[in-house]
Structures are given as C-alpha cells and as structure tokens.
Write a protein that holds these residues in place. Structure first.
Motif, mmCIF file in Angstrom:
data_model
loop_
_atom_site.group_PDB
_atom_site.id
_atom_site.type_symbol
_atom_site.label_atom_id
_atom_site.label_comp_id
_atom_site.label_asym_id
_atom_site.label_seq_id
_atom_site.Cartn_x
_atom_site.Cartn_y
_atom_site.Cartn_z
ATOM 1 N N THR A 1 24.649 27.743 10.298
ATOM 2 C CA THR A 1 23.587 28.129 11.218
ATOM 3 C C THR A 1 23.205 26.888 12.028
ATOM 4 O OG1 THR A 1 21.825 27.556 9.676
ATOM 5 C CG2 THR A 1 22.684 29.824 9.572
ATOM 6 N N LYS A 2 22.395 27.097 13.048
ATOM 7 C CA LYS A 2 21.960 25.971 13.879
ATOM 8 C C LYS A 2 21.165 24.971 13.044
ATOM 9 C CE LYS A 2 19.781 24.971 18.293
ATOM 10 N NZ LYS A 2 19.129 25.517 19.478
ATOM 11 N N GLN A 3 20.319 25.471 12.133
ATOM 12 C CA GLN A 3 19.513 24.600 11.284
ATOM 13 C C GLN A 3 20.403 23.815 10.318
ATOM 14 O OE1 GLN A 3 18.805 27.905 11.700
ATOM 15 N NE2 GLN A 3 17.036 27.669 13.042
ATOM 16 N N GLN A 4 21.514 24.392 9.888
ATOM 17 C CA GLN A 4 22.432 23.689 9.002
ATOM 18 C C GLN A 4 23.283 22.681 9.783
ATOM 19 O OE1 GLN A 4 24.459 27.159 7.452
ATOM 20 N NE2 GLN A 4 23.553 26.852 5.425
ATOM 21 N N TYR A 5 23.644 23.050 10.990
ATOM 22 C CA TYR A 5 24.569 22.220 11.773
ATOM 23 C C TYR A 5 23.915 20.943 12.296
ATOM 24 C CZ TYR A 5 27.960 20.825 15.280
ATOM 25 O OH TYR A 5 28.859 20.099 16.017
ATOM 26 N N GLN A 6 22.660 21.014 12.668
ATOM 27 C CA GLN A 6 21.988 19.859 13.269
ATOM 28 C C GLN A 6 22.003 18.613 12.383
ATOM 29 O OE1 GLN A 6 18.243 21.588 14.439
ATOM 30 N NE2 GLN A 6 18.982 22.064 16.504
ATOM 31 N N THR B 1 24.082 20.144 2.642
ATOM 32 C CA THR B 1 23.453 21.010 3.633
ATOM 33 C C THR B 1 23.863 22.478 3.505
ATOM 34 O OG1 THR B 1 23.439 19.148 5.166
ATOM 35 C CG2 THR B 1 23.059 21.320 6.103
#
Length: 179
Positions: free
Chosen positions: A77-82, A137
């Motif tokens: 997800t975006k929150q995981q990728y950042q 993560t």
C-alpha cells in the motif's frame, strides 16, 4: 499662553532599548553560526562531491529497480511503500558515500603497490537495506512472496554465471565436441 502638555514616552519608545539589546545579542550570535556553517561547507572535499555525483546517477537506477521489484512482487500500500522508499534513498546515499570514499582513497594513493581496492557491492548494499525495511514494514504474506522471488532471482543469477563460465572455458580451451 497655554503650555503644551508634556509628552510621555510611549510604550514603543520604552521598549526600544530592550529590542535593540535583543537584536544586538542576536547579531552577536549569528556570525558564530555562520562561521560554524561555513566551516562545515569548507570541510567538504570537492573531489568526494564529484565522485558522489557520478556514482549517484549510476546507483539511482539500482534503487529504482529494487523498488520496482518490491512494488511488483509485494504490491505494498502507499503507507507501506513510503518508508521502504525512504530507506532506499538513505541506502543510496550510504552506498554512494562508501563508493566515493574508496575512489578518493585510491586516487590519493591510499593503497599499497599491487593492492587492489575493495569496492563495496552497490547492488548488495542497497538490496540488504531494502530487505530489512521490507521485513519490518510488510505483512507476512507479502514478505513470503518477496523472499520467494529473491530466492528465484539468486538461483537464476547463479545459473547465468555458471553458463558464462562454461562458455568462457569452452572458448579459451577450444575443445572439440567429443572432449
């Protein structure tokens, strides 16, 4: 004749000496800060900066490739990728710095005659940093997919290295088909 009333100093004028004193203290402190900042800038070796710029361009592609690999395999997800991408940026900086320092040492004759410099493996440094980030993560399922793909990639690289070695030996030895 009526005397004009005496003007009392206003609060602005009364505070003026206090403000002037504060500004003078601030002005005395600022040059010291500038000197400290200038000293830091002066310590930077221009050759090291040049090497870092050169390697940054090369190693940026490694980081992008690894991040694309993670995005494709794990689908974070975006929150995981950042946070993973942030670790990738830091790994890039660290790898570039290590490589540039070895290059600088080599250029200054820091190695003994006949001694080859040991450059760090940028692909390995970046992959290790990203793998640690992925482990902390991503979910267990995503991590399992990632590890599976890493294992497949390592096996494929080994196979290609062996094929290249055999081809090189075959070319050098000029063996016949029977041999």
């Amino acid at each position: 004749a009526v005397a004009a009333p005496e003007k009392k100093p206003t609060d602005d004028k009364a505070d003026q000496p206090k403000q002037d004193a504060k500004e003078a203290d601030k002005a005395r402190k600022e040059p010291a800060q500038v000197v400290v900042e200038q000293a830091v800038v002066d310590e930077v070796d221009p050759n090291l900066v040049e090497f870092e710029q050169q390697y940054r361009q090369q190693f940026q592609q490694l980081v992008r490739g690894e991040l694309l690999f993670i995005r494709t395999v794990c689908k974070p997800t975006k929150q995981q990728y950042q946070p993973i991408a942030a670790v990738g940026d830091q790994a890039l900086k660290d790898t570039v710095r290590k490589f540039a320092e070895v290059q600088k040492k080599m250029m200054r004759g820091g190695f003994q005659a006949g001694q080859q410099p040991s450059f760090p493996d940028p692909r390995m440094l970046i992959a290790e940093a990203l793998t640690k980030s992925v482990k902390t993560t991503l979910s267990a399922e995503q991590l399992a997919r990632y590890q599976s793909e890493l294992d497949k990639r390592a096996a494929n690289r080994k196979r290609v290295a062996l094929i290249n070695l055999v081809a090189k030996l075959d070319h050098d030895l000029v063996l016949t088909a029977d041999q």
